[in-house]
Design a protein around this motif. Structure first.
Motif, PDB file in Angstrom:
ATOM      1  N   UNK A   1      57.076  19.653  33.190  1.00  0.00           N
ATOM      2  CA  UNK A   1      57.509  20.020  31.843  1.00  0.00           C
ATOM      3  C   UNK A   1      56.409  19.714  30.835  1.00  0.00           C
ATOM      4  N   UNK A   2      56.660  20.099  29.580  1.00  0.00           N
ATOM      5  CA  UNK A   2      55.660  19.921  28.532  1.00  0.00           C
ATOM      6  C   UNK A   2      55.861  18.676  27.693  1.00  0.00           C
ATOM      7  N   UNK A   3      56.624  17.697  28.174  1.00  0.00           N
ATOM      8  CA  UNK A   3      56.934  16.522  27.354  1.00  0.00           C
ATOM      9  C   UNK A   3      55.719  15.636  27.084  1.00  0.00           C
ATOM     10  N   UNK A   4      54.649  15.786  27.891  1.00  0.00           N
ATOM     11  CA  UNK A   4      53.450  14.974  27.685  1.00  0.00           C
ATOM     12  C   UNK A   4      52.289  15.791  27.116  1.00  0.00           C
ATOM     13  N   UNK A   5      52.562  17.001  26.618  1.00  0.00           N
ATOM     14  CA  UNK A   5      51.522  17.767  25.943  1.00  0.00           C
ATOM     15  C   UNK A   5      51.092  17.032  24.674  1.00  0.00           C
TER      16      UNK A   5
END
Length: 304
Positions: free
Chosen positions: A87-91
């Motif tokens: 997922x993109x939660x650490x972008x």
């Protein structure tokens, strides 16, 4: 699935090793003895000797796979394990399609089945990117950044992060609550639902890392995890626990919403991206979405 894979790997290693050991100590000597007797009776061809000494299929298979899976077990359980970012939660630090390497011994050497700590090797530091078992479902692995250490007071208000470090034993004057400094990098490099996002470099202690803020999205205070006698935006990290947040601050299900991560749930520290794939296919494409469209070689390397 990762937890089941660890158990299966341990079982296969033990069974194959046991089969190999039993054959080596019990049946292999008998085959050699049978060969010696046969050679006394008459001359044997190489093919005949090989047939007498031939291992059963089960033993041959165990003999072949045991060294390989034993090496994989040791590497994966105690040294390094690969993980995929889903997922993109650490972008912008980590993107979907990044494959990272997690250092398993950073926070203690644990057994691969019960995850009991065998050897103390270190503790999480503020700013670490950590992989851990999701407290509400330990079968799922999460990856977030360590924000709060045991005893810290963490405040996230108006999309600004404040930290009051724990007061150490023997200190006469405890540290106060201070805002975590950040510097704007750009606006619009990333967007969500058509709204440009703000990219900042956050100065979290000794670690400088980038975060994303969506100015069009309000704070979800009503959904935050609540502790007794605290404000909705305030969190006091209990002993033996850690407060985790995603770098994509408005698109991360983290400690703000479900609480703290027990030390026992820690898996390891993310230290590098070993490969990164692009996945840009749509439903209209001939190939399925899980087939990569390209490789981002520029992303390979260490993490901060």
């Amino acid at each position: 699935m990762a937890a089941y894979f660890s158990i299966i790997l341990v079982i296969v290693t033990l069974v194959s090793g046991l089969i190999w050991a039993i054959d080596a100590f019990m049946f292999a000597p008998k085959r050699k003895q049978a060969l010696a007797i046969a050679e006394q009776e008459k001359a044997l061809t190489d093919e005949a000797k090989e047939k007498i000494l031939q291992e059963p299929v089960v033993v041959e298979t165990a003999h072949s796979i045991f060294p390989v899976i034993a090496f994989v077990l040791v590497l994966r359980s105690f040294l390094y394990e690969p993980f995929q970012i889903p997922s993109g939660s650490m972008m912008p630090t980590l993107l979907v399609g990044d494959f990272i390497l997690v250092e398993k011994f950073s926070y203690g050497i644990k057994d691969p089945v019960w995850r009991s700590k065998l050897v103390e090797t270190g503790e999480p530091k503020r700013g670490d990117i950590a992989v851990f078992k999701y407290p509400e479902n330990p079968k799922i692995d999460y990856i977030k950044r360590v924000i709060g250490l045991p005893g810290d007071r963490v405040v996230y208000r108006n999309k600004h992060l404040y930290i009051q470090p724990a007061c150490k034993d023997g200190e006469n004057k405890c540290p106060g609550l201070e805002i975590v400094d950040r510097t704007e990098v750009n606006r619009g490099e990333f967007s969500q639902d058509g709204f440009p996002m703000l990219r900042y470099t956050e100065h979290l202690g000794k670690v400088d890392h980038d975060i994303l803020i969506n100015p069009a999205r309000g704070e979800m205070l009503q959904a935050y995890f609540r502790q007794p006698n605290t404000q909705p935006y305030e969190f006091i990290v209990p002993k033996g626990h850690y407060f985790m947040m995603g770098d994509n601050r408005d698109n991360s299900l983290d400690s703000r919403f479900w609480g703290f991560v027990p030390e026992a749930n820690l898996v390891g520290k993310a230290v590098a991206i070993w490969i990164s794939f692009e996945f840009d296919r749509t439903d209209a494409d001939f190939l399925p979405k899980w087939v990569p469209t390209g490789v981002r070689f520029n992303r390979v390397g260490g993490l901060k």
